[in-house]
Write an enzyme that holds these catalytic residues in place. Sequence first.
Site, PDB file in Angstrom:
ATOM      1  N   CYS A  91       0.821  -1.218   0.000  1.00 31.82           N
ATOM      2  CA  CYS A  91       0.000   0.000   0.000  1.00 31.82           C
ATOM      3  C   CYS A  91       0.849   1.260   0.000  1.00 31.82           C
ATOM      4  O   CYS A  91       0.306   2.377  -0.032  1.00 31.82           O
ATOM      5  CB  CYS A  91      -0.954  -0.019   1.185  1.00 31.82           C
ATOM      6  SG  CYS A  91      -2.088  -1.413   1.083  1.00 31.82           S
ATOM      7  N   HIS A 149      -9.370   3.685  -0.901  1.00 28.60           N
ATOM      8  CA  HIS A 149      -7.997   3.167  -0.835  1.00 28.60           C
ATOM      9  C   HIS A 149      -7.677   2.256  -2.028  1.00 28.60           C
ATOM     10  O   HIS A 149      -7.565   1.047  -1.864  1.00 28.60           O
ATOM     11  CB  HIS A 149      -7.821   2.431   0.495  1.00 28.60           C
ATOM     12  CG  HIS A 149      -6.438   1.950   0.786  1.00 28.60           C
ATOM     13  ND1 HIS A 149      -5.296   2.505   0.251  1.00 28.60           N
ATOM     14  CD2 HIS A 149      -6.006   0.938   1.598  1.00 28.60           C
ATOM     15  CE1 HIS A 149      -4.236   1.859   0.703  1.00 28.60           C
ATOM     16  NE2 HIS A 149      -4.634   0.906   1.515  1.00 28.60           N
TER      17      HIS A 149
END
Length: 419
Positions: free
Chosen positions: A104, A365
Amino acid sequence: MSSRRVFLLGGANTQFLGKGNPDYIWKNHPDFGKRENPGIEELLRAAVNETFSKLGADPEAVERGYVGNFVGELFCQQGHLGAALAGSHPALVNKPMTRTEGACASGGLALACAVDAIKAGCDVVLAAGVEVQTNESARVGADYLARASHYRRQRSIDDFTFPALFGRRTKVYREAFGVSEEEIGHVAVKAYANANKNPLAHMRARRMDLDTASGASEKNPTFLQNAEFASYIKMSDCSQVSDGASAAIIVSADGLRRLGKSEADAIEILAIGHSTASLYDDGDLSQLWTTRDAAGKCYAAAGIGARDVQVAEVHDCFTVTELLMYEALGFCEPGQGGKLAASGATRIDGRIPVNTGGGLIGFGHPVGATGVKQAVEIWRQMKGKCGDYQVTSLPSVGLTANMGGDDRTVLVTAYRNAG
Ligand code: CAA
């Protein structure tokens, strides 16, 4: 260390899309069967082209580019995204384009590579990020995202590996410091309230109140099978499974001039603190030690301290992570993150606004895009471009903190408003 100054000229985010967004096409949408949600190709191209057009920057001036992406091969059967970036605009063809991967933090790595390229002598560099995740169910997607953990050892914690890993952190953190579920709930309430003011946010149309965020209910269920951690993570504690892309232009002082811009158009990137912890050891879970290390490096190199920060984008992959970030970045003492959130200090009108566009929980996200999106958001706040969620006085110092895995790869970046 090169003394060349580095600037973020600006950038663009696409809409972040997924379940819960009125524009996301699935079974109940009136356009279901008539049109499809945008894929990697459309999203990346949209973010890159909007960046050039919004900034009025000549694409021919770009000397190289980086694109953050975590698992395009698994969700979309598409790797080799450096070539996808080159395909996003005719002026990028035949220039060096590279994909960066750090779970991420893949987008944060794209930004860091762009900064290094400027320090090494380039003048105009493109940093982008993209991820598409909604073409699989959340459960299948959780297996793909689990590649950011130590898969052999940690995959079995739960079908939803990352929610379970952060359920584990929530348990350790709450037991260590006596933090209440309601204090943690303030993070979700703020995230959704900010997203409700942001037209690009995944959760722009979903409301969240403190009562719902503070305990499990039919409306806000727990979903882990892991009995030890299930009660620590509810739906409202989670970041979204989103599709989206972001892009930004990073320049030197000469690059600014070459594009016909001045320092007043840009924000300066003062420093990046980049730390990577071992994939194989978990250590003390009550704090984000790698983030703390990266923040210390960033502050020292930038010549600033936590108290100078006036706006921040932090990696709230789960509600507890935002509190742990406050502490690791020095916004408050260990164990005091819940109190800081409950005090309202991190709201848009607070002393140190955090995740003003909704963060990973509200804005969404798309993992490879997140690190670039954070930088674009700080630039937008510093230049007064955030519309309904603009902070009242333009911040002069901003911070981003992008995290890959469970506090494994962390990039903390400091920015100063150049004009
Ligand atoms: N009651 C009980 N259980 C329910 C329920 C209800 N009302 N509704 C759903 N569930 C359960 C079901 O078991 C369901 O799974 P199945 O349908 O497969 O049985 C499960 O919850 C998920 O439900 P949905 O698929 O309907 O939920 P969703 O699509 O809205 O997803 C979410 C919700 C699971 C929370 C999803 O948003 C999610 O997984 N979020 C986290 C994403 C994530 O982990 N991202 C990475 C963050 S970590 C990071 O940033 C670092 C890194 O490097 C990876």
